[in-house]
Design a protein around this motif. Structure first.
Motif, PDB file in Angstrom:
ATOM      1  N   CYS A 118       1.440   0.823 -31.393  1.00  0.00           N
ATOM      2  CA  CYS A 118       0.951   2.178 -31.143  1.00  0.00           C
ATOM      3  C   CYS A 118       2.084   3.064 -30.645  1.00  0.00           C
ATOM      4  O   CYS A 118       2.941   2.622 -29.890  1.00  0.00           O
ATOM      5  N   TRP A 171      -1.418  10.301 -31.921  1.00  0.00           N
ATOM      6  CA  TRP A 171      -0.996   8.908 -31.848  1.00  0.00           C
ATOM      7  C   TRP A 171      -1.006   8.279 -33.222  1.00  0.00           C
ATOM      8  O   TRP A 171      -1.634   8.763 -34.150  1.00  0.00           O
ATOM      9  N   THR A 221      -1.248   4.260 -34.966  1.00  0.00           N
ATOM     10  CA  THR A 221      -1.481   2.832 -34.761  1.00  0.00           C
ATOM     11  C   THR A 221      -1.302   2.124 -36.096  1.00  0.00           C
ATOM     12  O   THR A 221      -1.895   2.522 -37.099  1.00  0.00           O
TER      13      THR A 221
END
Length: 58
Positions: free
Chosen positions: A40, A47, A49
């Motif tokens: 991550c 963000w 991931t």
């Protein structure tokens, strides 16, 4: 503070994580080859991931 870095190769759909063999991340993958992991990256309110099977190479 130590940080772990990664690179992303979209053509190969491959993330490479740079760490040290003695770190918990590498030890966990060695204990469960092919196990699933995630990486991550957070940047403020955004963000990323990446998830998938893992392997360690020296």
């Amino acid at each position: 503070m130590r940080r772990t870095g990664f690179t992303w190769d979209p053509a190969a759909r491959l993330a490479r994580v740079m760490t040290v063999a003695s770190r918990r991340k590498a030890r966990n993958v060695r204990a469960r080859p092919g196990g699933r992991v995630s990486v991550c990256q957070v940047d403020g309110g955004r963000w990323l991931t990446l998830e998938g099977p893992a392997a360690v190479s020296d």
